[in-house]
Enzyme design. Structure first.
Site, PDB file in Angstrom:
ATOM      1  N   GLY A  33      32.070  56.478  43.010  1.00  0.00           N
ATOM      2  CA  GLY A  33      31.613  55.586  41.957  1.00  0.00           C
ATOM      3  C   GLY A  33      30.483  54.737  42.499  1.00  0.00           C
ATOM      4  O   GLY A  33      30.607  54.162  43.591  1.00  0.00           O
ATOM      5  N   GLU A  35      29.243  51.805  41.801  1.00  0.00           N
ATOM      6  CA  GLU A  35      29.515  50.387  42.061  1.00  0.00           C
ATOM      7  C   GLU A  35      30.509  50.210  43.208  1.00  0.00           C
ATOM      8  O   GLU A  35      30.334  49.332  44.064  1.00  0.00           O
ATOM      9  CB  GLU A  35      30.048  49.719  40.785  1.00  0.00           C
ATOM     10  CG  GLU A  35      29.064  49.748  39.626  1.00  0.00           C
ATOM     11  CD  GLU A  35      29.119  51.031  38.813  1.00  0.00           C
ATOM     12  OE1 GLU A  35      28.327  51.156  37.863  1.00  0.00           O
ATOM     13  OE2 GLU A  35      29.957  51.917  39.122  1.00  0.00           O
ATOM     14  N   TYR A 103      31.567  66.695  35.870  1.00  0.00           N
ATOM     15  CA  TYR A 103      32.332  65.517  35.479  1.00  0.00           C
ATOM     16  C   TYR A 103      33.455  65.867  34.516  1.00  0.00           C
ATOM     17  O   TYR A 103      33.297  66.700  33.629  1.00  0.00           O
ATOM     18  CB  TYR A 103      31.412  64.484  34.814  1.00  0.00           C
ATOM     19  CG  TYR A 103      30.368  63.911  35.748  1.00  0.00           C
ATOM     20  CD1 TYR A 103      30.669  62.828  36.567  1.00  0.00           C
ATOM     21  CD2 TYR A 103      29.094  64.455  35.808  1.00  0.00           C
ATOM     22  CE1 TYR A 103      29.729  62.300  37.427  1.00  0.00           C
ATOM     23  CE2 TYR A 103      28.135  63.928  36.670  1.00  0.00           C
ATOM     24  CZ  TYR A 103      28.451  62.853  37.477  1.00  0.00           C
ATOM     25  OH  TYR A 103      27.514  62.343  38.317  1.00  0.00           O
ATOM     26  N   LYS A 224      13.136  52.507  45.324  1.00  0.00           N
ATOM     27  CA  LYS A 224      13.648  53.475  46.295  1.00  0.00           C
ATOM     28  C   LYS A 224      12.779  54.730  46.255  1.00  0.00           C
ATOM     29  O   LYS A 224      12.531  55.272  45.180  1.00  0.00           O
ATOM     30  CB  LYS A 224      15.101  53.818  45.982  1.00  0.00           C
ATOM     31  CG  LYS A 224      16.050  52.645  46.083  1.00  0.00           C
ATOM     32  CD  LYS A 224      17.472  53.015  45.713  1.00  0.00           C
ATOM     33  CE  LYS A 224      17.647  53.224  44.225  1.00  0.00           C
ATOM     34  NZ  LYS A 224      19.071  53.389  43.836  1.00  0.00           N
ATOM     35  N   ALA A 230      11.206  52.725  51.101  1.00  0.00           N
ATOM     36  CA  ALA A 230      11.401  51.850  49.944  1.00  0.00           C
ATOM     37  C   ALA A 230      10.360  50.735  49.974  1.00  0.00           C
ATOM     38  O   ALA A 230       9.752  50.445  51.012  1.00  0.00           O
ATOM     39  CB  ALA A 230      12.803  51.262  49.948  1.00  0.00           C
ATOM     40  N   GLY A 253      25.184  59.453  47.190  1.00  0.00           N
ATOM     41  CA  GLY A 253      25.512  58.096  47.617  1.00  0.00           C
ATOM     42  C   GLY A 253      24.429  57.390  48.396  1.00  0.00           C
ATOM     43  O   GLY A 253      24.587  56.217  48.758  1.00  0.00           O
ATOM     44  N   GLY A 255      21.434  56.291  47.457  1.00  0.00           N
ATOM     45  CA  GLY A 255      20.882  55.148  46.751  1.00  0.00           C
ATOM     46  C   GLY A 255      21.822  53.963  46.739  1.00  0.00           C
ATOM     47  O   GLY A 255      21.393  52.807  46.883  1.00  0.00           O
ATOM     48  N   ASP A 256      23.122  54.223  46.581  1.00  0.00           N
ATOM     49  CA  ASP A 256      24.102  53.143  46.613  1.00  0.00           C
ATOM     50  C   ASP A 256      24.163  52.512  47.999  1.00  0.00           C
ATOM     51  O   ASP A 256      24.303  51.288  48.138  1.00  0.00           O
ATOM     52  CB  ASP A 256      25.484  53.678  46.235  1.00  0.00           C
ATOM     53  CG  ASP A 256      25.501  54.343  44.874  1.00  0.00           C
ATOM     54  OD1 ASP A 256      24.741  53.905  43.984  1.00  0.00           O
ATOM     55  OD2 ASP A 256      26.260  55.307  44.698  1.00  0.00           O
TER      56      ASP A 256
END
Length: 314
Positions: A33, A35, A103, A224, A230, A253, A255-256
């Site tokens: 996820g 977040e 998904y 990014k 970046a 993941g 970017g997170d």
């Protein structure tokens, strides 16, 4: 208790295979996820992070909460919904090795996230409120929850960070833009990839788009660039940071991870160039390991993986 970071959104069970799903074989079970990836990244670096979301009263929901607790993320405000299912994400690789995501989220608990589910967590307070463009794409109620959190969090003095995180499988660019532009205008930090920035602001080029957001009151516009590092636009100009050379294992993941690094340095009071530097270091760590968040470093490990801009991450 006020935390360093509050974030809200969807976290799913994640199954990963090494080849096409149709061929069968072993799958590795974890969670995923956007977040919660950020929350884990910050918690590993010693920040107090809280995640709020809605999971089903099922084994996969228990997995989500157990994993986040094990990573020192506060899930005390999470909602466990009786009779609802937790979403699922399956990763495999097409012939030729291209990664794919499948998904299973329609009608799941996260799609029913509403303002009432997040109000208590927002009221507890946070230095940074982090939201993404994924949650409002799940439906009207999740979109309302994000709007509520941004408005209430900002009113309470939190620094609001929006990571655009556009998912074309969830909604088209036109609809995403209509929803995300007001959120971006209300954020203090806007994070986007190069192709996502036009979703939240107009302009003939990137610099003009960033200036448009800054003119609306956004303090930092962070772009990014993947393997090219970046950039950050602020009232004092543009700052750039190159990517770290690394053997890529899994790009999911990344970017997170970058956002987690950037926010960690922000919370530590470091200047923008150092925020970018920590962001690209965590992004490199993420792509050098399998999984969304598994390769993220602890605070003790951070000093050993920084290196110079052209250093190979090991």
């Amino acid at each position: 208790m006020t935390v360093d970071l509050l974030t809200l959104g969807e976290t799913m069970a994640a199954l990963r295979g090494t080849g096409p799903l149709r061929l069968g074989g072993d799958l590795r079970l974890s969670i995923a996820g956007a977040e919660s990836n950020v929350a884990i990244g910050l918690a590993r670096l010693g920040h107090a992070a809280r995640w709020v979301g809605r999971v089903g009263d099922d084994e996969l929901g228990a997995l989500v909460l157990r994993t986040l607790r094990a990573e020192s993320v506060d899930v005390s405000a999470a909602v466990v919904a009786p009779g609802e299912l937790t979403g699922m994400l399956l990763f495999d690789r097409a012939p030729g090795g291209t990664p794919r995501a499948h998904y299973r989220r329609a009608g799941c608990a996260a799609a029913r996230l509403a303002p009432a589910d997040v109000s208590a967590a927002v009221a507890l307070g946070a230095r940074v409120l982090h939201v993404t463009g994924i949650t409002p794409a799940l439906g009207e109620d999740p979109a309302a929850a994000v709007r509520y959190a941004v408005e209430a969090g900002r009113a309470a003095g939190a620094t609001v960070c929006l990571d655009v995180n556009h998912r074309p499988k969830l909604w088209p660019r036109e609809r995403a833009s209509a929803v995300l532009r007001p959120l971006a205008a209300g954020a203090h930090l806007v994070v986007a990839s190069e192709d996502e920035l036009p979703l939240v602001c107009d302009g003939p080029d990137e610099a003009a788009r960033a200036r448009a957001l800054l003119d609306l009151g956004v303090r930092e516009v962070v772009v990014k660039r993947g393997t090219r590092g970046a950039s950050a636009y602020t009232g004092t100009g543009r700052h750039d940071e190159p990517a770290r050379a690394v053997t890529v294992v899994d790009t999911v993941g990344a970017g997170d991870a970058f956002t987690a690094g950037y926010l960690s340095a922000f919370l530590d009071g470091l200047p923008v160039p150092e925020r970018l530097r920590r962001g690209v270091i965590l992004g490199a760590a993420a792509v050098a390991a399998h999984g969304d968040w598994e390769g993220l470093p602890t605070r003790a490990e951070l000093d050993h993986i920084g290196g110079s801009p052209d250093a190979t991450l090991r």
